[in-house]
Design an enzyme around this catalytic site. Structure first.
Site, mmCIF file in Angstrom:
data_model
loop_
_atom_site.group_PDB
_atom_site.id
_atom_site.type_symbol
_atom_site.label_atom_id
_atom_site.label_comp_id
_atom_site.label_asym_id
_atom_site.label_seq_id
_atom_site.Cartn_x
_atom_site.Cartn_y
_atom_site.Cartn_z
ATOM 1 N N GLU A 139 -2.774 -1.646 -10.196
ATOM 2 C CA GLU A 139 -3.027 -1.793 -11.755
ATOM 3 C C GLU A 139 -1.761 -3.028 -12.314
ATOM 4 O O GLU A 139 -0.868 -2.919 -11.455
ATOM 5 C CB GLU A 139 -3.327 -0.169 -12.294
ATOM 6 C CG GLU A 139 -3.587 0.810 -12.141
ATOM 7 C CD GLU A 139 -3.002 1.814 -12.878
ATOM 8 O OE1 GLU A 139 -2.597 1.874 -13.825
ATOM 9 O OE2 GLU A 139 -3.978 2.963 -12.386
ATOM 10 N N GLY A 143 2.023 -2.356 -8.691
ATOM 11 C CA GLY A 143 1.732 -2.743 -7.204
ATOM 12 C C GLY A 143 2.075 -2.517 -6.327
ATOM 13 O O GLY A 143 1.857 -1.381 -5.891
ATOM 14 N N ILE A 169 -9.178 -5.969 -8.167
ATOM 15 C CA ILE A 169 -9.975 -4.729 -6.998
ATOM 16 C C ILE A 169 -10.872 -5.889 -6.402
ATOM 17 O O ILE A 169 -11.425 -6.097 -7.189
ATOM 18 C CB ILE A 169 -10.472 -4.287 -8.059
ATOM 19 C CG1 ILE A 169 -9.294 -3.526 -8.867
ATOM 20 C CG2 ILE A 169 -11.074 -3.091 -7.173
ATOM 21 C CD1 ILE A 169 -8.796 -2.541 -7.999
ATOM 22 N N TYR A 244 -2.435 10.806 -3.236
ATOM 23 C CA TYR A 244 -1.292 9.359 -2.551
ATOM 24 C C TYR A 244 -1.749 9.188 -1.289
ATOM 25 O O TYR A 244 -1.450 8.760 -0.632
ATOM 26 C CB TYR A 244 -0.074 10.327 -3.078
ATOM 27 C CG TYR A 244 0.312 11.737 -2.499
ATOM 28 C CD1 TYR A 244 1.268 11.395 -1.723
ATOM 29 C CD2 TYR A 244 -0.101 12.836 -3.177
ATOM 30 C CE1 TYR A 244 1.394 12.420 -0.611
ATOM 31 C CE2 TYR A 244 0.101 14.152 -2.610
ATOM 32 C CZ TYR A 244 1.194 13.791 -1.189
ATOM 33 O OH TYR A 244 1.371 14.645 -0.723
ATOM 34 N N GLN A 291 3.378 -36.705 22.249
ATOM 35 C CA GLN A 291 3.980 -35.349 23.041
ATOM 36 C C GLN A 291 4.120 -33.969 21.582
ATOM 37 O O GLN A 291 4.429 -32.830 20.964
ATOM 38 C CB GLN A 291 5.416 -35.921 23.460
ATOM 39 C CG GLN A 291 5.991 -34.590 23.802
ATOM 40 C CD GLN A 291 7.339 -34.781 25.132
ATOM 41 O OE1 GLN A 291 8.712 -34.922 24.480
ATOM 42 N NE2 GLN A 291 7.427 -34.423 26.616
ATOM 43 N N GLY A 351 -2.640 -35.865 8.436
ATOM 44 C CA GLY A 351 -1.680 -36.367 7.589
ATOM 45 C C GLY A 351 -2.726 -35.801 5.746
ATOM 46 O O GLY A 351 -3.109 -35.109 5.659
ATOM 47 N N GLY A 352 -2.789 -37.514 5.061
ATOM 48 C CA GLY A 352 -3.563 -37.302 4.021
ATOM 49 C C GLY A 352 -4.421 -36.846 4.322
ATOM 50 O O GLY A 352 -5.107 -36.033 2.630
ATOM 51 N N GLU A 375 -2.575 -5.605 -0.173
ATOM 52 C CA GLU A 375 -2.556 -4.473 1.008
ATOM 53 C C GLU A 375 -0.788 -4.396 1.854
ATOM 54 O O GLU A 375 -0.840 -3.499 2.490
ATOM 55 C CB GLU A 375 -3.303 -4.005 1.664
ATOM 56 C CG GLU A 375 -4.370 -4.425 1.222
ATOM 57 C CD GLU A 375 -5.614 -4.182 2.387
ATOM 58 O OE1 GLU A 375 -5.351 -3.329 3.888
ATOM 59 O OE2 GLU A 375 -7.705 -4.228 2.417
#
Length: 392
Positions: A139, A143, A169, A244, A291, A351-352, A375
């Site tokens: 809710e 959380g 949800i 719960y 490398q 890269g870009g 979760e």
């Protein structure tokens, strides 16, 4: 002297070894993900809408009821097989992975473990054949403090009347069945929380706003609105006041599923990065020959393998009916960290180009972030792990 009696002892198998059936299952899911899911990935991400025909194919393939017993329309498979499915789908698209993940590790598991025979016959058959499920706990003010629920239920005659709102949800838009948590006695604290089975067409139930998210955009994340929603008394899942317990134990299993999702995301990004590094040339040679790039690829591969070991081990422990709470928390924590690092580094290898939506790795990077949030946030996993390792 009498001859020594020798007993042959089977050697332990590597964690990543699969049985023939598991290999076949994995390969089928991998092929399906490549052929059926991948062509829709870019469009689903851009539109923020999951391709409905894929959901139909999930049911036809039998991956929406993997663990569900055959008498309820499922495949009578293992939790480990469900984890393999989530990993392979997430390697191609994290949104596809989470649709199957929530269905199996949260919703189906809740019914299998806590449902009455009548509930199993009705709802597990639906969930295995044609109906998506959702798990409604969170809710706006609930959380990490998962049981600070304001959604209330009141028994009136043969129905419980529910009022409140749920947020974040997953599968909210597609789902027809919701495992939804509400408190029936606020004075009892977490012991007043009860799990209910809510059908989408129950009076007073509405699916509200769909969130516009950074990642896993095709996966619907919705608000649920309950205004005098009438739920039959027989739709209490488990015992009144024991919601719960259902939530905690189900989420423990779900965290392994998120670990599998993040493992798949990391694998998918890494595979693209390796391919690109072998094709992209700078200074008249593929950058994979440098490398610095090789070290990055090796580091990513090592972390992915470590995450795989943790995911598979936790799933095997669950199937073996061992206590896996600590391992599930560690798995989710580590796999989400690996996914974030690997997808980020994969983007940098491009890269870009990696920073543009014309190439696939930026989506993996966006999809990875949710692993540390839903979760149970990473901080909550650390808290759980700390309590368990220091209690010995």
């Amino acid at each position: 002297m009498p001859e020594a009696i020798t007993t042959k002892i089977d050697a332990p198998k590597p964690l990543v070894s699969l049985t023939e059936d598991e290999q076949l299952f994995r390969d089928n899911i991998r092929q399906f993900a490549e052929q059926a899911v991948r062509p829709h990935v870019k469009e689903m991400d851009e539109k923020g809408v999951f391709e409905h025909s894929l959901v139909d194919q999930f049911f036809q393939l039998g991956i929406m009821g993997i663990e569900t017993p055959e008498q309820y329309g499922g495949g009578s498979g293992t939790f480990f097989e469900a984890i393999l499915a989530v990993e392979e789908l997430s390697r191609v698209d994290a949104s596809a992975g989470v649709v199957v993940d929530v269905q199996n590790t949260l919703v189906n598991n809740a019914f299998i473990r806590w449902g009455t025979e009548a509930q199993k016959k009705k709802y597990l058959n639906m969930l295995a054949s044609n109906t998506v499920g959702a798990y409604a706990l969170s809710e706006a003010g609930s959380g990490s403090d998962a049981f600070a629920l304001t959604t209330k239920g009141e028994l009136k005659g043969n129905d419980y009347v529910l009022n409140g709102r749920k947020l974040w949800i997953t599968n909210g838009k597609e789902a027809g069945i919701f495992v939804l948590f509400a408190t029936i006695d606020a004075s009892a604290g977490y012991k007043g929380i009860t799990a209910f089975v809510v059908e989408k067409d129950f009076p007073g139930f509405t699916v509200g706003k769909k969130e516009d998210k950074l990642g896993i955009r095709a996966s619907s994340t919705c608000e649920l609105i309950l205004e005098d929603c009438r739920v039959p008394r027989e739709n209490v899942l488990g015992e009144v006041g024991k919601g719960y317990k259902i939530a905690i134990e189900t989420l423990n299993e779900g965290r392994i599923g998120i670990g599998a999702q993040m493992l798949g995301v990391a694998r998918g990004a890494w595979e693209y990065a390796v391919k690109y590094a072998q094709e992209r040339k700078q200074f008249n040679t593929p950058i994979a020959n440098f490398q610095g790039i090789q070290f990055q690829i090796a580091q990513m591969a090592t972390e992915i393998e470590a995450a795989r070991m943790m995911v598979y081990n936790a799933a095997r422990m669950k199937d073996a009916c061992m206590n896996f709470v600590k391992e599930a928390a560690m798995t989710k924590l580590f796999a989400s960290q690996v996914a974030e690092r690997v997808t980020s580094l994969s983007l940098e290898i491009y890269g870009g180009y990696g920073f543009t939506k014309d190439y696939p790795v930026e989506k993996y990077f966006r999809d990875s972030k949710i692993g540390k949030i839903y979760e149970g946030t990473s901080n909550m996993q650390l808290s759980t792990i700390a309590k368990l390792v220091m209690s010995k």
